[in-house]
Structure formats: structure tokens, C-alpha cells
Scaffold this active site. Structure first.
Site, mmCIF file in Angstrom:
data_model
loop_
_atom_site.group_PDB
_atom_site.id
_atom_site.type_symbol
_atom_site.label_atom_id
_atom_site.label_comp_id
_atom_site.label_asym_id
_atom_site.label_seq_id
_atom_site.Cartn_x
_atom_site.Cartn_y
_atom_site.Cartn_z
ATOM 1 N N ASP A 93 19.809 75.538 113.495
ATOM 2 C CA ASP A 93 19.325 76.746 114.149
ATOM 3 C C ASP A 93 20.521 77.649 114.468
ATOM 4 O O ASP A 93 21.673 77.256 114.323
ATOM 5 C CB ASP A 93 18.501 76.414 115.386
ATOM 6 C CG ASP A 93 19.291 75.681 116.457
ATOM 7 O OD1 ASP A 93 20.539 75.677 116.389
ATOM 8 O OD2 ASP A 93 18.673 75.108 117.363
ATOM 9 N N GLY A 95 21.474 78.996 117.350
ATOM 10 C CA GLY A 95 22.074 78.874 118.670
ATOM 11 C C GLY A 95 21.553 79.869 119.676
ATOM 12 O O GLY A 95 21.811 79.733 120.873
ATOM 13 N N TYR A 97 18.525 80.507 120.901
ATOM 14 C CA TYR A 97 17.584 80.018 121.913
ATOM 15 C C TYR A 97 18.312 79.281 123.027
ATOM 16 O O TYR A 97 18.041 79.488 124.218
ATOM 17 C CB TYR A 97 16.547 79.093 121.269
ATOM 18 C CG TYR A 97 15.623 78.440 122.273
ATOM 19 C CD1 TYR A 97 14.546 79.139 122.798
ATOM 20 C CD2 TYR A 97 15.837 77.138 122.706
ATOM 21 C CE1 TYR A 97 13.700 78.558 123.740
ATOM 22 C CE2 TYR A 97 15.007 76.543 123.642
ATOM 23 C CZ TYR A 97 13.936 77.261 124.146
ATOM 24 O OH TYR A 97 13.116 76.679 125.079
ATOM 25 N N ASP A 147 19.117 85.626 116.176
ATOM 26 C CA ASP A 147 18.100 86.542 116.688
ATOM 27 C C ASP A 147 18.103 86.539 118.206
ATOM 28 O O ASP A 147 18.783 85.737 118.843
ATOM 29 C CB ASP A 147 16.716 86.168 116.159
ATOM 30 C CG ASP A 147 16.256 84.794 116.630
ATOM 31 O OD1 ASP A 147 17.122 83.942 116.932
ATOM 32 O OD2 ASP A 147 15.038 84.543 116.693
ATOM 33 N N GLN A 194 10.148 88.137 114.670
ATOM 34 C CA GLN A 194 9.924 88.234 116.109
ATOM 35 C C GLN A 194 8.830 89.272 116.378
ATOM 36 O O GLN A 194 8.273 89.842 115.456
ATOM 37 C CB GLN A 194 11.226 88.593 116.827
ATOM 38 C CG GLN A 194 12.269 87.479 116.826
ATOM 39 C CD GLN A 194 11.877 86.281 117.679
ATOM 40 O OE1 GLN A 194 10.877 86.301 118.408
ATOM 41 N NE2 GLN A 194 12.652 85.205 117.589
ATOM 42 N N GLY A 221 9.790 82.853 118.385
ATOM 43 C CA GLY A 221 9.275 83.397 119.628
ATOM 44 C C GLY A 221 7.960 82.821 120.096
ATOM 45 O O GLY A 221 7.335 83.375 121.006
ATOM 46 N N ASP A 271 9.787 71.814 113.528
ATOM 47 C CA ASP A 271 10.722 70.944 114.244
ATOM 48 C C ASP A 271 10.308 70.907 115.697
ATOM 49 O O ASP A 271 9.700 71.851 116.205
ATOM 50 C CB ASP A 271 12.158 71.468 114.132
ATOM 51 C CG ASP A 271 12.418 72.586 115.151
ATOM 52 O OD1 ASP A 271 12.970 72.295 116.229
ATOM 53 O OD2 ASP A 271 12.030 73.742 114.885
ATOM 54 N N HIS A 337 8.793 54.778 116.454
ATOM 55 C CA HIS A 337 7.355 54.865 116.220
ATOM 56 C C HIS A 337 6.886 56.316 116.185
ATOM 57 O O HIS A 337 6.112 56.709 115.295
ATOM 58 C CB HIS A 337 6.577 54.116 117.304
ATOM 59 C CG HIS A 337 5.118 54.454 117.290
ATOM 60 N ND1 HIS A 337 4.217 53.844 116.448
ATOM 61 C CD2 HIS A 337 4.405 55.397 117.985
ATOM 62 C CE1 HIS A 337 3.019 54.386 116.612
ATOM 63 N NE2 HIS A 337 3.102 55.324 117.542
#
Length: 374
Positions: A93, A95, A97, A147, A194, A221, A271, A337
Site C-alpha cells: 500500500d 502508506g 492511510y 492518495d 476516491q 475510501g 485485503d 485456520h
């Protein structure tokens, strides 16, 4: 299209698609779930075990790795793949966020975001160019554009300004990526749509990204507190605004029923920290819904959590004991699991799309998954 990156759609069912992303380090079956390896490791798991659950790709975190051990150090040690022992594709990603969510002291400008580390208070600057540079140093296979994320509860004026800035940053991210020489020739870059929950803003964002051109597109977003109904309402239109020939990635999602609904709406990649975080906290995901292994009802239950699970050799009673005692083996087994279960859901979705039976499969999944709370 970036060299050594090719997305093939094998079958569709409604808006849903199943296919493959071919890359230098391996093939990614879609719809795909990417376990999160925040700091260069999927917590409580060894790389071979992650692969054995069915994962084709994992996610690494630019923010955390730039702070510790440092992107330049990772590059010096051979890149994130060699450093961590994961030989298959890695998506990193941007970074953005984490900068917004983990650092209380940030300053946004057109250049980027200046912030103080949540670890030691040291000052840093993350710009589109620096974000791409870090991802290149890590050796990322799929690089995310930088972003600006704002809450969906922000005012329309704030949402518009953040979307427009994100699109300017997307262009700078693309240019920085293309200047990356051999890395750019072997990797791919995704742009991030976005616009919060606003269809017109999402369309403007999509149009800007398509004009720049990316190998894949993320719907950003969402999953930031708006609730499943609002998220699905946005996904009813947002994926369709993006290039149908490219992968669509819904960032940070989610619960199993979130994923099923998003696949029905045309999403290809996911993810989320939920399966690993829940595993460390005594929660297991099953076809009958989430299970709190700490509950006293399991204290003398000799049945396995799931007879097909890779941890079926251990009883519910033992898993209950491990979690109550705080033993690390409990976190390891439940994480294993949960990641296996998520990959089983993805395999079921892929098979159903290929067979043209997605609606029946998804309805049966929801009926059973939501039938009881254990």
C-alpha cells in the site's frame, strides 16, 4: 500495460468475474484475498504456512516498513521478498492511510503529508514520489499510488478537494513509477479511486485515473465506518466506472460476507487484517459464522473447529485452553485456520462464478453464515 503483468478474465457471472493475474513471481487467482503482512510478516505465520492456506499474494505496508527497519535497509538486504522469505507477489500500500490514522500530528499540503512517527516522534515527509520510491526499494510487485483519504462523513467540499488532490497525486505517482527503471519493467501500479459515497465524485475520480492509465484500479475510501449497506450501495456503481479489462481492488475489506457481496458487485481483489487480528484474539471464522473460542461452552468439547481445517488435529477444548491461557500457539493455530477459511471462501467464489452458480452459492453462504451467533 506494464511488462510481465497480464489480467485474464476466464468467466463472468453477473458483475462477478474470475480469472488470473500473471506476474513475474507467480499467478494470482481472482477473486483473490491478500493476507496482510504489515511489518514484513503475516503475524503468527511462517511464509510457507501462508502459502499452504492458498494465498497467492500478500500485502506489505509502506508506512510501517519505512519507519522500521527502513526501506533503504530492506533494499540493502535484498528486498522484501528475500528479507521475509516470501517468494511470490507482494502488493504494497502507499502508506497514506496509516499516516492519517496512526499519527496525531500531520500536515497536509500539495507536496504530500508531513508527520511524526508513532514509534519515536521523528519527523517524516511522505509525498507521491517518496511513497513510490519506498515501494521500489521494497521490491513491490504491485505498487499503489499515493492518495489522500478523508472520512465518508466529511463535508462535500472536503471530499471534493481530497479527491482532486488524490488525482493530482496519482499522476505524480505514475510518473515516479515509470521513472523506476528495471523495477517498473517488472512490476505494476494501481490507481486508487476516491470520492467517498458520492457517485459523481467517484465518476470524476475514475475518469481522471483512466486518463492517466494504470495496470489496475482500487476502490478506496470505503470500510472506514460507513457500514455494509452504504458500502454495497457505493459498490453498486463504483466498480463499473473503472476499466472492465483491469483488476479491481477493494482496499481493507473485510468480513467474509462483505467479500461475498463485493465479488457479486465486480471486485477482484481484497485485503484485510481481520482474519489474523481475530485469530490472535480468540475468534475463528467458520461456515456457520464467527466463533468465540474463549466461550466456556467449548471448554470440554473434543470436536475440531472444522474437520477440513489444517488445525483439525486440535480440539475446541484445547483451542479454548490456549486462548484462555494466553499461549501463543492459540494465536498461531487460529490465525492459520482463519486464513485457510478465507481462502476457502475465495475458492468457492471462483468455482461458483466459473459454473455460473454464484447467486445460489452466495445466498446459501449468507443463509448459513448468518444463521446463528456462536
Amino acid at each position: 500495460m506494464t511488462a510481465r503483468f497480464h489480467f485474464t478474465i476466464h468467466a463472468t457471472d453477473g458483475k462477478a468475474r474470475t480469472g488470473e493475474i500473471a506476474m513475474q513471481r507467480g499467478t494470482i487467482r481472482t477473486p483473490a484475498f491478500m493476507p496482510v503482512g504489515t511489518a514484513g510478516t503475516v503475524k503468527a505465520m511462517r511464509p510457507a504456512e501462508v502459502r499452504d492456506t492458498g494465498a497467492d499474494i500478500i500485502l506489505g505496508n509502506t508506512y510501517h516498513l519505512m519507519l522500521r527497519p527502513g526501506a533503504e535497509r530492506v533494499a540493502k538486504l535484498g528486498g522484501l521478498h528475500a528479507f521475509s522469505g516470501w517468494e511470490r507477489p507482494i502488493l504494497t500500500d502507499s502508506g497514506g492511510y496509516q499516516v492519517m490514522s496512526l499519527s496525531a500530528l500531520t500536515k497536509r499540503s500539495e507536496d504530500g503529508v508531513s508527520f511524526k512517527s508513532h514509534l519515536d516522534g521523528s519527523a517524516h515527509m511522505l509525498s507521491p514520489e517518496r511513497s513510490i520510491e519506498i515501494q521500489r526499494l521494497l521490491g513491490s510487485d504491485i505498487v499503489m499510488a499515493f492518495d489522500e483519504l478523508v472520512p465518508t462523513t466529511s463535508t462535500p467540499e472536503v471530499q471534493l478537494a481530497a479527491m482532486e488532490r488524490s488525482m493530482r497525486w496519482a499522476r505524480r505517482s505514475r510518473a515516479a513509477f515509470d521513472a523506476g527503471g528495471p523495477h517498473a519493467e517488472a512490476a505494476a501500479i494501481f490507481g486508487i479511486q476516491q470520492g467517498a459515497l458520492d457517485e459523481r465524485l467517484r465518476k470524476a475520480s475514475a475518469d481522471a485515473l483512466l486518463e492517466i492509465g494504470f495496470d489496475g484500479y482500487a476502490v478506496g475510501g470505503l470500510a472506514v465506518g460507513e457500514g455494509q449497506d452504504a458500502m454495497f450501495a457505493c459498490l453498486d456503481f463504483a466498480p463499473g466506472q473503472l476499466d472492465p479489462a483491469k483488476p479491481r481492488y477493494l482496499m481493507g475489506v473485510g468480513k467474509p460476507d462483505d467479500i461475498v457481496g463485493a465479488v457479486e458487485r465486480g471486485i477482484d481483489m481484497f485485503d484485510c487484517v481481520l482474519p489474523t487480528r481475530s485469530g490472535r484474539n480468540g475468534q475463528a471464522f467458520t461456515w456457520d459464522g464467527p466463533v468465540n473460542v474463549r466461550n466456556a461452552k467449548w471448554a470440554e468439547d473434543l470436536a475440531p473447529l472444522d474437520p477440513d481445517s489444517p488445525i483439525s488435529a486440535w480440539s475446541m477444548a484445547y483451542l479454548h485452553h490456549l486462548t484462555k491461557a494466553g499461549e501463543m500457539l492459540g494465536a498461531m493455530l487460529l490465525t492459520q485456520h482463519n486464513l485457510w477459511f478465507y481462502q476457502q471462501v475465495m475458492a468457492g467464489l471462483r468455482d461458483a462464478i466459473a459454473a455460473g452458480t454464484l447467486t445460489e452459492w452466495a445466498n446459501a453462504f449468507r443463509a448459513r453464515y448468518g444463521a446463528k451467533n456462536t
